[in-house]
Design a protein around this motif. Structure first.
Motif, mmCIF file in Angstrom:
data_model
loop_
_atom_site.group_PDB
_atom_site.id
_atom_site.type_symbol
_atom_site.label_atom_id
_atom_site.label_comp_id
_atom_site.label_asym_id
_atom_site.label_seq_id
_atom_site.Cartn_x
_atom_site.Cartn_y
_atom_site.Cartn_z
ATOM 1 N N ASP A 169 -7.417 -2.691 -5.067
ATOM 2 C CA ASP A 169 -7.515 -1.708 -3.996
ATOM 3 C C ASP A 169 -8.061 -0.230 -4.599
ATOM 4 O O ASP A 169 -8.697 0.236 -3.577
ATOM 5 C CB ASP A 169 -5.875 -1.505 -3.835
ATOM 6 C CG ASP A 169 -5.387 -2.304 -2.855
ATOM 7 O OD1 ASP A 169 -6.163 -3.005 -2.332
ATOM 8 O OD2 ASP A 169 -4.165 -2.294 -2.987
ATOM 9 N N ASP A 180 -11.783 2.042 6.451
ATOM 10 C CA ASP A 180 -11.100 3.210 6.175
ATOM 11 C C ASP A 180 -11.906 4.590 6.143
ATOM 12 O O ASP A 180 -12.987 4.720 5.471
ATOM 13 C CB ASP A 180 -10.400 3.241 4.625
ATOM 14 C CG ASP A 180 -9.186 2.091 4.783
ATOM 15 O OD1 ASP A 180 -8.755 1.705 6.026
ATOM 16 O OD2 ASP A 180 -9.236 1.430 3.941
ATOM 17 N N GLU A 238 -10.704 -6.563 -2.140
ATOM 18 C CA GLU A 238 -9.455 -7.006 -1.785
ATOM 19 C C GLU A 238 -9.110 -8.275 -1.734
ATOM 20 O O GLU A 238 -7.862 -8.761 -1.980
ATOM 21 C CB GLU A 238 -8.997 -6.011 -0.437
ATOM 22 C CG GLU A 238 -9.065 -4.644 -0.712
ATOM 23 C CD GLU A 238 -8.741 -3.855 0.647
ATOM 24 O OE1 GLU A 238 -8.227 -2.873 0.827
ATOM 25 O OE2 GLU A 238 -9.022 -4.477 1.670
ATOM 26 N N GLY A 283 -8.864 -7.282 7.874
ATOM 27 C CA GLY A 283 -8.670 -6.229 8.918
ATOM 28 C C GLY A 283 -9.861 -5.854 9.608
ATOM 29 O O GLY A 283 -9.830 -5.744 10.875
ATOM 30 N N SER A 304 -13.890 -5.035 1.384
ATOM 31 C CA SER A 304 -13.026 -6.242 1.834
ATOM 32 C C SER A 304 -12.963 -7.371 0.658
ATOM 33 O O SER A 304 -12.102 -8.140 0.477
ATOM 34 C CB SER A 304 -13.442 -6.869 3.138
ATOM 35 O OG SER A 304 -14.921 -7.388 3.206
ATOM 36 N N ARG A 357 -4.493 -10.043 3.868
ATOM 37 C CA ARG A 357 -4.720 -9.606 5.095
ATOM 38 C C ARG A 357 -5.464 -8.314 5.242
ATOM 39 O O ARG A 357 -6.218 -8.208 6.242
ATOM 40 C CB ARG A 357 -3.337 -9.424 5.469
ATOM 41 C CG ARG A 357 -3.000 -8.877 6.909
ATOM 42 C CD ARG A 357 -1.571 -8.792 7.381
ATOM 43 N NE ARG A 357 -0.839 -7.897 6.579
ATOM 44 C CZ ARG A 357 -1.123 -6.466 6.430
ATOM 45 N NH1 ARG A 357 -1.778 -5.835 7.471
ATOM 46 N NH2 ARG A 357 -0.233 -5.961 5.763
ATOM 47 N N GLU A 358 -5.188 -7.319 4.667
ATOM 48 C CA GLU A 358 -5.889 -6.284 4.683
ATOM 49 C C GLU A 358 -7.462 -6.410 4.541
ATOM 50 O O GLU A 358 -8.230 -5.644 5.196
ATOM 51 C CB GLU A 358 -5.460 -5.088 3.554
ATOM 52 C CG GLU A 358 -4.296 -4.514 3.808
ATOM 53 C CD GLU A 358 -3.599 -3.608 2.666
ATOM 54 O OE1 GLU A 358 -4.363 -3.345 1.916
ATOM 55 O OE2 GLU A 358 -2.320 -3.119 2.856
ATOM 56 N N ASN A 410 -0.488 -9.760 1.248
ATOM 57 C CA ASN A 410 -0.939 -8.392 1.793
ATOM 58 C C ASN A 410 -2.365 -7.844 1.851
ATOM 59 O O ASN A 410 -2.921 -7.522 2.655
ATOM 60 C CB ASN A 410 -0.083 -7.314 1.495
ATOM 61 C CG ASN A 410 0.272 -6.123 2.427
ATOM 62 O OD1 ASN A 410 0.187 -6.320 3.569
ATOM 63 N ND2 ASN A 410 0.847 -5.135 2.232
#
Length: 186
Positions: A16, A94, A164, A90, A161, A86-87, A83
């Motif tokens: 992250d 950002d 993550e 997305g 991505s 999933r992020e 999580n």
């Protein structure tokens, strides 16, 4: 916990922060060494602090749930990993500004290290020596975040991505491994 397992967790937790550092590098355009050190410092410090705080909480409540600690570790790592996966799917980019001020970095450092708090709880249940673990996680995050600023300036958002996704899948795998080790070896 073996060193290679700690390394895998440290890299996973760093994803992250790495992804945000990539975005910071992208927004900066031409980052300086100080930009890399600032990102590495903020993210590395919080990635070390949060598992320590989680460990303190876990130690306090360990006696109450020692018979199900492997399930707790499995669920926490699974939720955190899911999580992150999933992020990564997305698709939204950002928006980060190019500021490296404490006001800009503090919320990012806290947000990217919340999952490390839960991992710290699992460290308490697994009786991981906390001082070397948090130092290792902090140092790993420092290096990856500092490098992320440069990567962002060079390659852009396309690695965010993927970082993550990889981090999430690795955490899920570690949770499954812990569950299997405790249920099959018990």
């Amino acid at each position: 916990m073996r060193l290679y397992e700690l390394f895998i967790i440290a890299v996973s937790l760093s994803m992250d922060a790495f992804a945000v550092s990539v975005c910071k590098g992208l927004s900066t355009g031409r980052p300086k060494v100080t930009h890399c050190l600032i990102c590495g410092g903020w993210f590395g410090a919080f990635q070390a602090l949060m598992p320590f705080l989680g460990w303190l909480l876990g130690v306090r409540f360990q006696g109450m749930i020692v018979s199900v600690d492997h399930w707790v570790a499995f669920v926490l790592l699974g939720v955190i990993g899911s999580n992150m996966v999933r992020e990564s799917r997305g698709g939204e980019a950002d928006e980060l500004d190019a500021s490296f001020s404490p006001g800009a970095m503090l919320p990012l450092a806290v947000a990217t290290s919340i999952d490390a708090l839960a991992v710290g709880v699992t460290f308490a249940f697994l009786k991981v020596p906390i001082a070397p673990a948090v130092l290792f996680i902090g140092a790993t995050t420092f290096v990856l975040s500092a490098a992320g600023v440069k990567v962002g300036a060079l390659f852009g958002i396309r690695f965010k991505s993927r970082a993550e996704l990889a981090g999430g899948l690795i955490l899920i795998g570690m949770g499954i491994k812990i569950l299997l080790e405790h249920t099959l070896l018990s």
